[in-house]
Structures are given as structure tokens and as C-alpha cells.
Design an enzyme around this catalytic site. Structure first.
Site, short mmCIF file in Angstrom:
data_model
loop_
_atom_site.label_atom_id
_atom_site.label_comp_id
_atom_site.label_asym_id
_atom_site.label_seq_id
_atom_site.Cartn_x
_atom_site.Cartn_y
_atom_site.Cartn_z
N GLN A 82 -10.79 -7.53 -1.23
CA GLN A 82 -11.71 -6.36 -1.09
C GLN A 82 -11.82 -6.15 1.21
O GLN A 82 -12.35 -6.20 1.34
CB GLN A 82 -13.17 -6.52 -1.17
CG GLN A 82 -14.16 -5.32 -1.40
CD GLN A 82 -13.64 -3.64 -2.26
OE1 GLN A 82 -14.24 -4.05 -3.46
NE2 GLN A 82 -12.31 -3.18 -1.10
N LYS A 95 1.02 -1.10 -0.15
CA LYS A 95 0.57 -0.09 -0.06
C LYS A 95 0.75 1.21 0.09
O LYS A 95 2.02 1.15 1.08
CB LYS A 95 -1.19 0.31 1.26
CG LYS A 95 -1.97 -1.24 1.46
CD LYS A 95 -3.06 -0.75 -0.12
CE LYS A 95 -4.17 -1.58 -0.30
NZ LYS A 95 -5.35 -1.30 -1.39
N LYS A 116 -13.04 -8.14 -8.35
CA LYS A 116 -13.65 -8.56 -7.12
C LYS A 116 -14.30 -8.84 -6.54
O LYS A 116 -15.47 -8.47 -7.11
CB LYS A 116 -13.28 -7.34 -5.74
CG LYS A 116 -11.77 -6.46 -6.51
CD LYS A 116 -11.33 -5.48 -5.04
CE LYS A 116 -10.35 -5.21 -4.49
NZ LYS A 116 -9.74 -4.18 -3.96
N ASP A 170 -9.38 -0.09 -9.69
CA ASP A 170 -9.43 -1.08 -8.71
C ASP A 170 -10.78 -0.55 -8.48
O ASP A 170 -12.18 -1.08 -9.32
CB ASP A 170 -8.65 -1.47 -7.60
CG ASP A 170 -9.26 -1.85 -6.31
OD1 ASP A 170 -10.13 -3.12 -6.82
OD2 ASP A 170 -9.08 -1.79 -5.14
N GLU A 189 -1.64 0.64 -9.08
CA GLU A 189 -2.68 -0.02 -8.98
C GLU A 189 -3.89 1.31 -8.55
O GLU A 189 -2.65 2.19 -7.69
CB GLU A 189 -3.00 -1.04 -8.16
CG GLU A 189 -4.58 -1.01 -8.04
CD GLU A 189 -5.39 -2.70 -7.70
OE1 GLU A 189 -4.28 -3.81 -7.61
OE2 GLU A 189 -5.70 -2.64 -6.29
C1 MUC Z 1 -7.45 -2.86 -2.25
O1 MUC Z 1 -7.18 -3.11 -3.48
O2 MUC Z 1 -7.51 -1.04 -2.52
C2 MUC Z 1 -8.42 -1.26 0.03
C3 MUC Z 1 -9.52 -0.42 -0.41
C4 MUC Z 1 -10.84 -1.12 -1.12
O3 MUC Z 1 -11.88 -0.75 -1.13
O4 MUC Z 1 -10.52 -2.20 -1.14
C5 MUC Z 1 -8.96 -2.32 -0.30
C6 MUC Z 1 -7.44 -2.79 -1.00
MG MG Z 2 -7.26 -1.84 -4.50
#
Ligand code: MUC
Ligand code: MG
Length: 367
Positions: free
Chosen positions: A294, A162, A266, A242, A217
Site C-alpha cells: 500500500q 505500473k 494488503k 487489488d 492487476e
Molecule cells: C498498488 O498495488 O496498487 C497504488 C495505489 C494503491 O492503492 O496501492 C498502490 C500499489
Molecule cells: Mg495494485
């Protein structure tokens, strides 16, 4: 076969290790367990994770939309008539994880009623996926420790880091620390959750050119339309959409608008029916995908792998399947396992969700 009842059960399980990222944080899995009952005694089960910072849904909004709108609309319908049911759910805009959980519970029923696993109904390509683990914000040394622990304990060798903090040097230092600690034994990619501007993201990518990142991403918001195109055009690695692609139409818009070059699928937000459309669309457009997370519990992760392992395109890259390990407990009687960096698809019929009644009684919040 007819739908007789739709349950939306709120439950809360604390995280041992909270996940913090640019758009929010999760300290407790305050999810909704969805159970769809039929007149033949079959029960389909799935999980909806509220993500207010991504889709605007809350635990309360998910249970309310299911109890007061979706359930009355679909009672008496056959679980086999998914397109009819989706046309009814589509009358309510938004609410992606609530719709997705209802959809996946229907597929669970269809699998059970035909004695087939959902994974095979979807495509049945392979019985396993390599696992990718998401690492939330922390100090460089602690994040490198966590990646090393995941590699040594579970054999997980793919990490999504992240990023999206300012100054960008904070996150650059983290990625560098992980790469230096684990070398070429691992694949590394980043997710900004829209935290940077286009120029900050471009600078961070330049600073990390020697780190062999495989994907980037949502580094900046898709709503920064020109800034996003500018960044994607300059990015030397695939740029994954995403949260900007929560519907098939958004996938088309972002990809054809050159605001992304890859797509995260997702199941928590597109269920199985809409995830199939996203998959087929990506395949037709010649766009790579990654199975995203998620911040799912075990029920959600089980759904992700059922879908991800069903097609060559979704099974090609490691799927983000492991963050349930950060939770203090879960609802499944038979926990998911990660061995040698891989997870196996759960065999059916249906999804193979075996909720432990004692755990559900302990964590449910509706008395
Ligand atoms: C991600 O891939 O972003 C964090 C916020 C969300 O909506 O999912 C997570 C993981
Ligand atoms: Mg993401």
C-alpha cells in the site's frame, strides 16, 4: 488487561523517489502512527497510510476517525477481545486503513503479552519471503535502470510494473525494455490501477504476449462490470483484484463474479484479522494470492511480512515489501533489510516495532 489510550500521530517523511501510477502519486509518506496503550504498560504500534485515490481516506480523516470515534468506543476493552472491538469498528463504514492499523496494534499487544511473535500467532509458516519491487511511471530506460539496480544491489528479481497510461504503447515499451535488459533472470507482472478500458487492456496484453508476464492487476475498473468480465475471460495470465477487494465480501463478489482470478492481500487495509479471513476465503476457493504493497513505510512492510510469511499460500509468491527503500528516511531504529532478494520476518515478541524516538520527534506533525 484494558485499553487505556489510542494515539493517532501524523508524521511526514519525503520520498527520495516518488511513486507515480495510474490512479495517483506519492511524494511524501504522510502517514499516521497508531499506538494503543494498556493498563499493563504494553503499547501496540502500527501504521496507517492514507490513500485518498484508493479508499478516500486522508491523514486528517484517519486521525479524526480514530480520535473521535474508534478510541472512545474501545477504551476499557481488552485487546484480546478482537471480535468485540471489530464489531464496534464495523459500525463505521469504510476507513479501512484506520481500522487495519488499530487491529494490527492490538495483535502487537497480544504478542507482547504472551511473549510470542505475531507472525507465529498468525501461523508461523516460514521465516522469510522473496521480495517484489514496484516500479512507478518513468521512461523505459530509466525503469530498466531501476530494475537492474534493484537486482544488483538487493538481489530483487521480481518486479511489478505500473501501467495504465494511454496510448498503451508507452507501458508496453517499458515492459519490453525491462525484459530485454534483464532477460529470464526476473519475474515481471503489471498493475494498471484501473487506468485502461477493457479494450485498451486487451490490446496491451496482446502486444506483450511474448514478454512472459506472470500476472495482471486491476487493469481496468471492476465497476466496468461487463468489460471487466470480458477482459478477465480473455486474459491468458492470472488477473489480480487489488483495490476492488478491500473486504472479504468484495473478494467473494469479484471472484464468484469472474471479475478476477487472484487476490492481493494488503495488511494496510485488512489488518491481520480481516487479512486472515481473506486468506482463508482464497484458500477455500482455490484462488492464488499475492502480498501487496500500500506504498507502506517500514512499519507497514514489517506487518506485511509478518502476515505473508505466516501461511504457505501467502509466502509462495514474492511479496511487495521493498518500496520503503524509495523513502528518504523512516521511523524504525533497526531498519528492515533485503539481502539476496529476501526479507526475514522480524522476531517478536509482538511485531518487533522499535520506533526511534528522535526520528518520530523529527517527523511528527502534531507539535
Ligand atoms: C498498488 O498495488 O496498487 C497504488 C495505489 C494503491 O492503492 O496501492 C498502490 C500499489
Ligand atoms: Mg495494485
Amino acid at each position: 488487561m484494558k485499553i487505556t489510550q489510542v494515539e493517532a500521530i501524523p508524521f511526514a517523511i519525503p520520498y527520495r523517489k516518488p511513486l507515480v501510477f495510474a490512479s495517483g502519486e506519492v511524494r511524501t509518506a504522510s502517514h499516521i502512527l497508531v499506538r494503543v496503550h494498556t493498563d499493563e504498560g504494553l503499547v501496540g504500534t502500527a501504521e496507517a497510510p492514507p490513500r485518498p485515490f484508493t479508499y478516500g481516506e486522508t491523514q486528517g480523516s484517519i486521525s479524526t476517525v480514530i480520535d473521535t470515534i474508534f478510541a472512545p468506543q474501545i477504551l476499557g476493552d481488552s485487546p484480546l477481545d478482537r471480535e468485540l472491538i471489530h464489531s464496534k469498528l464495523a459500525r463505521t463504514i469504510g476507513n479501512p486503513t484506520a481500522k487495519a492499523a488499530v487491529d494490527m496494534a492490538l495483535w502487537d499487544i497480544i504478542g507482547q503479552s504472551t511473549g510470542t511473535s505475531v507472525h507465529q500467532l498468525l501461523g508461523g509458516y516460514t521465516d522469510r519471503m522473496r521480495v517484489s519491487h514496484m516500479l512507478g511511471f518513468d521512461d523505459p530506460a530509466k525503469m530498466a535502470d531501476e530494475a537492474e539496480r534493484m537486482l544488483e544491489t538487493y538481489g530483487v528479481a521480481t518486479f511489478k510494473v505500473k501501467v495504465g497510461r494511454t496510448p498503451v504503447d508507452l507501458d508496453v515499451a517499458v515492459c519490453r525494455a525491462i525484459r530485454e535488459r534483464l532477460g529470464d533472470r526476473i519475474e515481471l507482472y503489471i498493475d494498471g490501477n484501473r487506468g485502461w478500458t477493457a479494450s485498451e487492456a486487451a490490446r496491451a496484453l496482446r502486444m506483450m504476449e511474448d514478454l512472459d508476464l506472470s500476472m495482471a492487476e486491476e487493469l481496468n475498473p471492476a465497476d466496468d462490470v461487463l468489460g471487466r468480465r470480458w477482459l478477465v475471460e480473455r486474459s491468458r495470465i492470472p488477473f489480480v483484484a487489488d483495490e476492488s477487494v478491500s473486504t472479504p465480501a468484495e473478494v467473494t463478489r469479484e471472484i464468484l463474479g469472474s471479475s478476477a482470478t487472484m487476490v492481493s492481500i494488503k495488511t494496510a487495509r485488512t489488518g491481520f484479522t480481516m487479512s486472515q479471513r481473506v486468506h482463508h476465503l482464497a484458500e477455500s476457493l482455490g484462488v492464488e494470492v499475492v502480498m501487496g504493497n500500500q506504498i507502506d513505510g517500514q512499519v507497514g512492510s514489517l506487518c506485511s511480512i509478518a502476515f505473508g510469511a505466516a501461511y504457505p499460500l501467502t509466502a509462495r509468491r514474492a511479496g511487495e515489501l521493498s518500496n520503503f527503500l524509495d523513502m528518504s528516511d523512516d521511523l524504525l531504529a533497526t531498519p528492515l533489510e533485503i539481502i539476496g532478494g529476501e526479507m526475514l520476518v522480524r522476531q517478536g515478541p509482538g511485531l518487533g516495532v522499535d520506533i526511534d524516538p528522535e526520528k518520530l520527534a523529527r517527523y511528527r506533525q502534531d507539535g
